[in-house]
Design a protein around this motif. Structure first.
Motif, PDB file in Angstrom:
ATOM      1  N   LEU A  22      80.122 -12.402  24.090  1.00 16.82           N
ATOM      2  CA  LEU A  22      80.913 -13.541  25.013  1.00 16.82           C
ATOM      3  C   LEU A  22      81.857 -13.760  24.466  1.00 16.82           C
ATOM      4  N   PRO A  23      83.139 -13.862  25.118  1.00 20.75           N
ATOM      5  CA  PRO A  23      84.184 -14.744  24.249  1.00 20.75           C
ATOM      6  C   PRO A  23      83.797 -16.154  24.450  1.00 20.75           C
ATOM      7  N   GLY A  24      84.363 -16.907  23.469  1.00 23.23           N
ATOM      8  CA  GLY A  24      84.035 -18.310  23.088  1.00 23.23           C
ATOM      9  C   GLY A  24      84.477 -19.347  24.357  1.00 23.23           C
ATOM     10  N   ASN A  25      85.140 -18.709  25.224  1.00 24.20           N
ATOM     11  CA  ASN A  25      85.929 -19.584  26.390  1.00 24.20           C
ATOM     12  C   ASN A  25      85.121 -19.049  27.649  1.00 24.20           C
ATOM     13  N   ALA A  26      84.119 -18.190  27.427  1.00 21.56           N
ATOM     14  CA  ALA A  26      83.792 -17.756  28.799  1.00 21.56           C
ATOM     15  C   ALA A  26      82.948 -18.702  29.449  1.00 21.56           C
ATOM     16  N   ASP A  27      82.791 -18.601  30.910  1.00 23.72           N
ATOM     17  CA  ASP A  27      82.218 -19.352  31.687  1.00 23.72           C
ATOM     18  C   ASP A  27      80.695 -18.770  31.774  1.00 23.72           C
ATOM     19  N   TYR A  28      79.747 -19.453  31.108  1.00 24.45           N
ATOM     20  CA  TYR A  28      78.329 -18.642  31.085  1.00 24.45           C
ATOM     21  C   TYR A  28      77.917 -18.467  32.214  1.00 24.45           C
ATOM     22  N   LEU A  29      77.869 -19.470  33.143  1.00 27.03           N
ATOM     23  CA  LEU A  29      77.112 -19.320  34.598  1.00 27.03           C
ATOM     24  C   LEU A  29      77.634 -18.014  35.255  1.00 27.03           C
ATOM     25  N   ALA A  74      79.150 -15.556  33.814  1.00 28.38           N
ATOM     26  CA  ALA A  74      78.940 -14.153  32.937  1.00 28.38           C
ATOM     27  C   ALA A  74      77.488 -13.719  33.054  1.00 28.38           C
ATOM     28  N   ALA A  75      76.591 -14.862  33.103  1.00 29.25           N
ATOM     29  CA  ALA A  75      75.166 -14.534  33.260  1.00 29.25           C
ATOM     30  C   ALA A  75      74.796 -13.948  34.728  1.00 29.25           C
ATOM     31  N   ARG A  76      75.566 -14.581  35.736  1.00 34.33           N
ATOM     32  CA  ARG A  76      75.454 -13.920  37.062  1.00 34.33           C
ATOM     33  C   ARG A  76      75.716 -12.443  37.276  1.00 34.33           C
ATOM     34  N   GLY A  77      77.029 -12.358  36.637  1.00 36.76           N
ATOM     35  CA  GLY A  77      77.880 -11.067  36.608  1.00 36.76           C
ATOM     36  C   GLY A  77      76.824 -10.014  36.061  1.00 36.76           C
ATOM     37  N   ALA A  78      76.043 -10.438  34.838  1.00 39.71           N
ATOM     38  CA  ALA A  78      75.344  -9.643  33.978  1.00 39.71           C
ATOM     39  C   ALA A  78      74.061  -9.083  34.796  1.00 39.71           C
ATOM     40  N   PHE A  79      73.551 -10.165  35.440  1.00 36.30           N
ATOM     41  CA  PHE A  79      72.367  -9.970  36.292  1.00 36.30           C
ATOM     42  C   PHE A  79      72.672  -8.849  37.451  1.00 36.30           C
ATOM     43  N   PHE A 119      65.481  -8.353  30.172  1.00 41.78           N
ATOM     44  CA  PHE A 119      66.988  -8.654  29.974  1.00 41.78           C
ATOM     45  C   PHE A 119      67.213  -9.617  31.181  1.00 41.78           C
ATOM     46  N   CYS A 120      66.917  -8.920  32.512  1.00 37.92           N
ATOM     47  CA  CYS A 120      67.294  -9.714  33.709  1.00 37.92           C
ATOM     48  C   CYS A 120      66.349 -11.108  33.884  1.00 37.92           C
ATOM     49  N   ARG A 121      65.202 -10.922  33.277  1.00 37.95           N
ATOM     50  CA  ARG A 121      64.362 -12.052  33.464  1.00 37.95           C
ATOM     51  C   ARG A 121      64.887 -13.205  32.600  1.00 37.95           C
ATOM     52  N   LEU A 122      65.143 -13.100  31.217  1.00 40.40           N
ATOM     53  CA  LEU A 122      66.095 -13.812  30.496  1.00 40.40           C
ATOM     54  C   LEU A 122      67.378 -14.407  31.102  1.00 40.40           C
ATOM     55  N   LEU A 123      68.154 -13.390  31.609  1.00 35.89           N
ATOM     56  CA  LEU A 123      69.278 -14.183  32.398  1.00 35.89           C
ATOM     57  C   LEU A 123      68.930 -15.308  33.362  1.00 35.89           C
ATOM     58  N   THR A 124      67.848 -14.903  34.418  1.00 37.14           N
ATOM     59  CA  THR A 124      67.396 -15.889  35.099  1.00 37.14           C
ATOM     60  C   THR A 124      66.969 -17.222  34.918  1.00 37.14           C
ATOM     61  N   ARG A 125      66.104 -16.981  33.625  1.00 37.81           N
ATOM     62  CA  ARG A 125      65.581 -18.219  32.837  1.00 37.81           C
ATOM     63  C   ARG A 125      66.834 -19.022  32.128  1.00 37.81           C
ATOM     64  N   SER A 126      67.821 -18.464  31.726  1.00 34.92           N
ATOM     65  CA  SER A 126      68.774 -19.122  31.210  1.00 34.92           C
ATOM     66  C   SER A 126      69.528 -19.729  32.195  1.00 34.92           C
ATOM     67  N   LEU A 127      69.679 -19.611  33.680  1.00 39.30           N
ATOM     68  CA  LEU A 127      70.351 -19.977  34.618  1.00 39.30           C
ATOM     69  C   LEU A 127      69.402 -21.187  35.328  1.00 39.30           C
TER      70      LEU A 127
END
Length: 103
Positions: A35-42, A44-49, A65-73
């Motif tokens: 991820l770029p340093g200025n990325a909006d994590y939320l 990016a994570a939703r898009g990745a999921f 991978f999807c479980r980790l994305l969900t937990r991170s949100l």
């Protein structure tokens, strides 16, 4: 591009649960490191999921991978348990010598 590559690497079909967990964790770390340093994590994570979710049904590593994305949100944020696989020792010099010695 990193996300698509990560999903492709994880989408290997059935595998033991422990191996799928490890691969999913490595995929998550690969994705987040890209991820770029200025990325909006939320965002990016939703898009990745959303991109990875269609592969969850036939790939346990993608499901992890999807479980980790969900937990991170989830709120409140908590550290994710990401642990590298333990390396198994092959025996070292002592094992090599034992193969050469007559039994």
């Amino acid at each position: 591009m990193t996300l698509e590559r990560t999903i492709l690497q994880l989408d290997t079909g059935e595998m033991p649960a422990d191996e799928a967990r490890q691969m999913g964790q490595l995929g998550y770390m690969q994705w987040i490191a890209g991820l770029p340093g200025n990325a909006d994590y939320l965002q990016a994570a939703r898009g990745a999921f959303d991109k990875a979710a269609p592969f969850m049904g036939h790939s346990p590593a993608v499901a992890e991978f999807c479980r980790l994305l969900t937990r991170s949100l989830e709120a409140p944020l908590t550290p994710l348990p990401l642990a590298m696989p333990k390396r198994q020792r092959r025996g070292g010099a002592q094992a090599r010598r034992s193969y050469r010695l007559p039994h």
